[in-house]
Design an enzyme around this catalytic site. Sequence first.
Site, short mmCIF file in Angstrom:
data_model
loop_
_atom_site.label_atom_id
_atom_site.label_comp_id
_atom_site.label_asym_id
_atom_site.label_seq_id
_atom_site.Cartn_x
_atom_site.Cartn_y
_atom_site.Cartn_z
CG ASP A 181 -0.21 0.04 2.54
OD1 ASP A 181 0.90 -0.53 2.63
OD2 ASP A 181 -0.72 0.65 3.49
CG HIS A 506 -1.58 -7.06 -1.83
ND1 HIS A 506 -2.83 -7.10 -2.39
CD2 HIS A 506 -1.57 -5.96 -1.04
CE1 HIS A 506 -3.55 -6.07 -1.96
NE2 HIS A 506 -2.80 -5.35 -1.14
CG ASP A 548 2.90 -15.90 -6.95
OD1 ASP A 548 2.83 -14.70 -6.57
OD2 ASP A 548 3.54 -16.27 -7.96
CD GLU A 557 0.47 -5.59 1.91
OE1 GLU A 557 -0.48 -6.14 2.48
OE2 GLU A 557 0.62 -4.34 1.87
O1 9MR Z 1 -3.73 -3.20 0.07
C1 9MR Z 1 -4.05 -3.31 1.44
C2 9MR Z 1 -2.91 -3.96 2.18
O2 9MR Z 1 -1.79 -3.14 2.14
C3 9MR Z 1 -3.31 -4.28 3.60
O3 9MR Z 1 -2.31 -5.06 4.23
C4 9MR Z 1 -4.62 -5.02 3.63
C5 9MR Z 1 -5.12 -5.26 5.04
O4 9MR Z 1 -5.30 -4.08 5.74
O5 9MR Z 1 -5.62 -4.32 2.92
C6 9MR Z 1 -5.32 -4.12 1.57
O6 9MR Z 1 -6.33 -3.41 0.98
C7 9MR Z 1 -7.52 -4.12 0.70
C8 9MR Z 1 -8.60 -3.69 1.67
O7 9MR Z 1 -8.29 -4.04 2.98
C9 9MR Z 1 -9.92 -4.30 1.28
N1 9MR Z 1 -10.26 -3.95 -0.08
C10 9MR Z 1 -9.26 -4.41 -1.05
C11 9MR Z 1 -7.94 -3.76 -0.73
C12 9MR Z 1 -6.92 -4.16 -1.77
O8 9MR Z 1 -6.81 -5.54 -1.90
O1 9MR Z 2 2.12 -6.81 9.37
C1 9MR Z 2 0.85 -6.50 9.87
C2 9MR Z 2 0.26 -7.72 10.53
O2 9MR Z 2 1.03 -8.07 11.67
C3 9MR Z 2 -1.18 -7.47 10.92
O3 9MR Z 2 -1.73 -8.68 11.41
C4 9MR Z 2 -1.95 -6.96 9.72
C5 9MR Z 2 -3.41 -6.67 10.02
O4 9MR Z 2 -3.53 -5.62 10.90
O5 9MR Z 2 -1.35 -5.79 9.21
C6 9MR Z 2 -0.04 -5.98 8.75
O6 9MR Z 2 0.48 -4.78 8.32
C7 9MR Z 2 -0.04 -4.23 7.12
C8 9MR Z 2 -0.43 -2.81 7.43
O7 9MR Z 2 -1.53 -2.80 8.32
C9 9MR Z 2 -0.75 -2.01 6.18
N1 9MR Z 2 0.31 -2.09 5.22
C10 9MR Z 2 0.63 -3.45 4.86
C11 9MR Z 2 1.06 -4.23 6.06
C12 9MR Z 2 1.51 -5.64 5.69
O8 9MR Z 2 0.46 -6.43 5.27
#
Ligand code: 9MR
Ligand code: 9MR
Length: 588
Positions: A181, A506, A548, A557
């Site tokens: 993100d 991701h 994947d 991600e």
């Molecule tokens: O892209 C987002 C990712 O970085 C986060 O780890 C994840 C969980 O918070 O959320 C992803 O975003 C998704 C969102 O939570 C729900 N709608 C789809 C988004 C993209 O896949």
């Molecule tokens: O790494 C984080 C993981 O420990 C948590 O369980 C998760 C849900 O809160 O979020 C992960 O961190 C994400 C962050 O919230 C948004 N950017 C992407 C991070 C990696 O997925």
Amino acid sequence: MKQILSLISLFLSSVLQGQGLTEAIRLNQVGYYHHLPKVAVVAAPAQQNIFFVLDAVTADTVFKGRLSDERKSTNSSLTTRVIDFSAWQKEGRYYIDVPGVGKSYSFAIGKEVHRAVADALLKGFYFQRSDQSLDGRHAGKWKRAAGHPDTAVVIHPSAASALRPAGTVIASPGGWYDAGDYNKYIVNSGITMYTLLTAYEDFPAYYKKLNTQIPESNDSIPDLLNEVLYNLRWMLTMQDPKDGGVYHKCTNAGFDGMVMPGVTKAPRYVVQKSTAATLDFAAVTAQAARVFKLYNKELPGLADSCLSASRLAWNWAVGNPDVRYDQDQLNKRFSPPITTGAYGDRSLRDEWLWAAAELFATTKQKAFFDTIVKHRSDPVVLPSWAAVGMLAYYTLARHQLALPSYARATVAAMEDSIMRKANQLADNYKKTAFYTTMGLSQRDFVWGSSAVAANAGILLLQAYQFTRQQKYLEAALSNADYLLGRNATGYCFVTGFGTRSPRHPHHRPSVADGVADPVPGLLAGGPNPGRQDSCDYPFTEPETAYTDLDCSYASNEIAINWNAPAVYLLHALEAIPASITLRKNNSR
Ligand code: 9MR
Ligand code: 9MR
């Protein structure tokens, strides 16, 4: 010529291996050091107890050995047999043949086998830079325009103060995108910056020579530190200069779509100050003050500014000791609602300990030591963004000789805790199905499990640096092997390396840039049976729950706090032989 030869050999090996290639032989797809253990694993029933190592160019058998007895994995229904070919030490390119199962991918045996992948993991941070355009010279086919400038960031109502009411516009440019993100989070920057700065503190001579082809490569500051500086300068903008409090994150209200950075022009906010963010900031800036003091000539005033910022942050935390970041609560009171990553830690004891440790190591002031004593708690756990206590242990142990004598006994006990944890790992991993410390506990397979493997590697390498005992180095190496392919999924988790690595992380730029290959040098999160993304997973057991697909933010991600420990681990494995020689030379 050398390149042509290696191309020919790669071509030959793929022709020779065309028949009977199997994914069931799990190995470090990048390579093995000639002088260290070489272990692969076969995760399919074998008819005979035998394996062969063959030269990838000539197809001559160079080594043969016996498979171990069958092992039942504790993290999935897989059974394995171990292939130990440590005794074969000749440099070259090889593959393994297990009769009745097939032939493995080819791999290298040699020196500096992890050099390229370690460099790429560090370069991964360059690809995460937010406000710079990445040019072809440094980014190759992944060149792209600058992303979010963050020169006009809005104070969210949750972050309002008398002098900066809601709606005030501040500048918070630069810094790395957190992950797939496009937001920037102080808490996650905290452990990431620590890990990179610590790589430098442990292996300065190595990093002084390292060139990763970034725009700053020709200046007199090591590339690793230039990369750290890029994010440090952003972090400094996240502190309210009036009171020292640090905003939790700089973010959109909601996640951007799967587009290139900077395409969407949604407003950016800094949100609520939190104690966790402020203490993590205090820790990083105190450590940065220590490290950049060595570069006072090149960066006049930086170390002092970092230390002042650290003290100011500490003082805010003392006055606001328990301000949690609770996004659900925040959204009940303020608008717009914020739905990006929360990094909402509920226990701050470890953040207090870590910040106090960094400030004590840098300033040697007794008041910080008192906080260390107050917040020290055993048993210590492997570091993660939410659990930073162990970072304090590493720092104090590393700097113990420079600390006031009243601290010695406490720090010695902390070093013992590190050693106890390291022994648990080093004494048991050889018995596991994949011959790695990863998975000794099923709880290792969490969101971002790859970082668990890498952080265990760092812990073991701390133990190695205290004792110089080979067993810790070898145990750390077992997790490098895990990350690079000796695991239950069969993937090398670093994009662009090994034979089979993630193609669809991701990661918004990798999805949206129109380039078939993903941005290289990024570490995928790895198996996570939580599967919070609800994507399709071919397997769902703890150590196999990986897919994947670019929808899979829970297993595929990438993130800065996962790349950083992999940088440490793989560069340390490269640097350690060099640093041993260096210490010997120095003592003469
Ligand atoms: O892209 C987002 C990712 O970085 C986060 O780890 C994840 C969980 O918070 O959320 C992803 O975003 C998704 C969102 O939570 C729900 N709608 C789809 C988004 C993209 O896949
Ligand atoms: O790494 C984080 C993981 O420990 C948590 O369980 C998760 C849900 O809160 O979020 C992960 O961190 C994400 C962050 O919230 C948004 N950017 C992407 C991070 C990696 O997925």
